[in-house]
Design a protein around this motif. Sequence first.
Motif, PDB file in Angstrom:
ATOM      1  N   GLU A 193       7.392  13.903  -1.812  1.00  0.00           N
ATOM      2  CA  GLU A 193       7.347  12.449  -1.688  1.00  0.00           C
ATOM      3  C   GLU A 193       7.736  11.973  -0.290  1.00  0.00           C
ATOM      4  O   GLU A 193       8.005  10.793  -0.102  1.00  0.00           O
ATOM      5  CB  GLU A 193       8.278  11.798  -2.720  1.00  0.00           C
ATOM      6  N   VAL A 228      -0.233  11.510  -1.862  1.00  0.00           N
ATOM      7  CA  VAL A 228       0.693  10.901  -2.809  1.00  0.00           C
ATOM      8  C   VAL A 228      -0.075  10.204  -3.931  1.00  0.00           C
ATOM      9  O   VAL A 228      -0.969   9.388  -3.686  1.00  0.00           O
ATOM     10  CB  VAL A 228       1.640   9.908  -2.098  1.00  0.00           C
ATOM     11  N   ASP A 237       0.374   6.628  -9.036  1.00  0.00           N
ATOM     12  CA  ASP A 237       1.354   6.430 -10.104  1.00  0.00           C
ATOM     13  C   ASP A 237       2.771   6.724  -9.624  1.00  0.00           C
ATOM     14  O   ASP A 237       3.736   6.099 -10.063  1.00  0.00           O
ATOM     15  CB  ASP A 237       1.014   7.299 -11.311  1.00  0.00           C
ATOM     16  N   ASN A 238       2.912   7.706  -8.709  1.00  0.00           N
ATOM     17  CA  ASN A 238       4.232   7.994  -8.138  1.00  0.00           C
ATOM     18  C   ASN A 238       4.736   6.816  -7.322  1.00  0.00           C
ATOM     19  O   ASN A 238       5.919   6.466  -7.365  1.00  0.00           O
ATOM     20  CB  ASN A 238       4.163   9.242  -7.259  1.00  0.00           C
TER      21      ASN A 238
END
Length: 933
Positions: free
Chosen positions: A93, A218, A221-222
């Motif tokens: 992330e 990425v 949804d993250n």
Amino acid sequence: MFKSSPPLRLALPLSLLLGAALPALAAPPAGGVAAKAPAGAGTAPEKVTTVEGITEYRLPNGLRVLLFPDSSKPTVTVNVTYFVGSRHEGYGETGMAHLLEHLLFKGTATRNNILGLLETRGAISNGSTSYDRTNYYETLPSIPGNLDFALALEADRMVNSRVAKADLDTEFSVVRNEFEQGENEPLAVLEERMYSAAYLWHNYGKSTIGSRSDIERVPIDNLKAFYQRYYQPDNAMLVVAGKFDPAEALRLITQYFGPIPRPARKLNPTHTVEPVQDGERAVTLRRAGDVAVVGLVYHSVAGSDADEVAAEAVADILTAKPAGRLYKALIETGLATTVDGDAQPLAEPGVIEFFAKVRPEQAGGQGLERVRDKMIETVEGLARGAIGEDEVKRFQVRRLKEIELDLTQSERIGIELSEWGGMGDWRLLFLHRDNVKKLTLAQVRRFAERYLKANNRTVGLFVPTKAPERSPQPAQPDVAALVKDYKGQEDLQQGEEFAATIDNIEKRTVRTTLPSGMKVALLAKATRGHAVRVALDIHYGSEADLKGRTTAALLIPRMLLRGTKKHTYQQLKDELDRLKAEVRVAGEGGFDGEPGQAQLSISTVRENLPAVLTLLGEVLSQPAFPAEQFEIVRKELLTSFEEELQDPQAQAFQTLLRKIDPHPVDDVRYLPTTRELIERVRALKLADVAGVYRELWGGSASALAIVGDFDAQQVRTTLVAELGGWRSPRPFQRIAEPFQAGIAGSEERIVTPDKQMAMIAAAQAVELGENDPDYPAVEIINFVLGGTFKSRLIDRLRQKEGFSYGASSNVSASPFERHGVIFSVAICAPENADKAMVAMLDELGKLVKDGIPQAELDEAKKSYRLFFDNLLARDGFVAQQLSRGLYTGRTFEYFRQQQERIDALRSADLVPVLQKYFGLDRLVRVKAGDLKG
């Protein structure tokens, strides 16, 4: 019509030297607050504390609210800080917090293009992400409706922002382009690598911008989950600073933020603790370039630790010019050309770092190793040798000056509170200032002994040792205990409610002329903290006087503060610090400006202004031109030019200007190439510089403006005494800049290997002056094309295509001749350079072919006026324009007339102007970067 000053610099903004600031973007998902939800029961704010004019309130949903009223400026700043940054990111992330910051400017269900909406209100806005926090701010004219608008917008995007796949699909490449821009700077990349070596586990070892792969891959949804988790009122701090009614502000805050519920989830603190370093660590970076860099990084303490000021003092003692120990060990001996150091405060234990730049001839053979060894010897020798009381005192005076000057600017403090809030509490700002005052020599020595040691070091090589030493594991301070019951010092003096209008500025400005011939404009008014701004424009010589001497002439401003006949360089810096004064010389970082001109700006406070003006008179009339400082300045210049050899931005601009305004090599208007500049500076002698000063410099054709809190009569007396006799040895004659017709369009490709950010640019010279009837139309056309974040270039290259992090256009014209330049620029990945240029030229073509619809023009005119009104609230801008007006022979009435002409423009009026000045066949086009593919 006007030139804007750059915005306040935060953690990761971009200033492309494009004539306009390029803010960072952002966007998040749903949460549920209506745009105009009525305040519900149980949403009333509770007062927490007041410290030095700043009052904290707390809403039942957990939102911290800081109100900082300052009626001395007609602007209001709204800043929202979310206590989430790259420190909170998980595996895969990296860069998520920053990418989300970009997406938060895309819009909500009811608001599109946040930056565009803000600009229609005359706002100067931005966002930034750091390790510990993310913030969004806007500074707007304090006119009815603006505060309501800003608070409603921020409440809306706190929980209602759309985090959409369609937006991510274009924005991720924009952020990647920002990543590529950072990859062009070797020092920044080296610093990033050293952090990753110094930190084994903690996220401070990962760059806030993130990795390229994480940015590209990425999942949406993250991002949505990250947004919904952290963008909530109980994890945020709202600051309102400037001119506003506190009671009304609280009512609006309660109305818009009160209905947002406190989330059910619980945020756990990050728990990774970096272990004590157990030996030297090494990093080697090999990339294309011309200037080498050596760096040292040592683990340090958290920003809230009382020893953080000792870390700052150590950095200052080692790197300050010219008394710093690294400065003396590396710069004065010729081993390196620049040194720098920093102890950046963070929420958890951070680092203290030092860097030196080394030119090729210095780095040859064992040169880099000698610099490295001398750096280690000097830095770690501080822990074993004597530290002087005077060194600590010098740091205290300088740092307190910086803090006190910042406290005079409510908009700056309103944003700076983000940093301290990210470290645990906004009141740490004042505790930090108090700690600077209380700092002792023993405290500085203790810090050096604990942390400046071999086993705590990250450098360019690794050397094991049989007897390892360990620095202590610093404990995380209890911030709540530190700030409990803290009251701070007394509030700063409040300024008057000054109406920053053209009428009022002209009504309050007094213009006069000194016996030397220097023209003076004085605008006295009460300001917050008694702040004063000074702008000085020096004009000297003639075309004949400066022929063959332009390099020497442009070096004079850089030498002014290097010593006078009464004070050394260090003594001047100490005296300016004591007087709480900052002096900036335009072009100090290179050769900005033109032969025959020099600009200085000064910031100080009322009580010290007479002494500062006395010192200014000494600096201007009695420079010593010390030989050792000349060599240092010369090497600094050579370093900056050698870095520019591989800089796409510098080479693109230089090529453009040389193409659209060519001159013979012996002409004073000739723009040298970077390599020619290097050779000229190498050949330069101190006698050349001193000779130009001695024969040409004086105040007879110069202009000085002062805006702020001062006694006008006292200042006049001081100016007559200090500058009234400073006459020019020879008369000034402005160097003409006639328009050159017949410059054909062309395209240039400049290859800078291993530079992952490219620049594209297109420009043309036009027969246009600032006083021409067509100039207002060209100004507003440029504003629509690329002058704002709602502009067509930004919309096409960034929002729609995702090619560029920043794109803009600008128009610049002479106030004397009919000679101007119109240009458009953008940054992008090298592989997108051709496509980005096609898109840029397509937008220019559409503009010329289709014109500007009346509705779009009306909106642009409104934003243009509001933006200018915002600039009028900045004393530094007003001082610069007053000084420039003394030289050009015009008052602020010029701006009124230009604005009236812009207001009167209709869409049909722009058609002939577009066809006359925006011909695509005359464009000189440049692409610069790693274009070998």
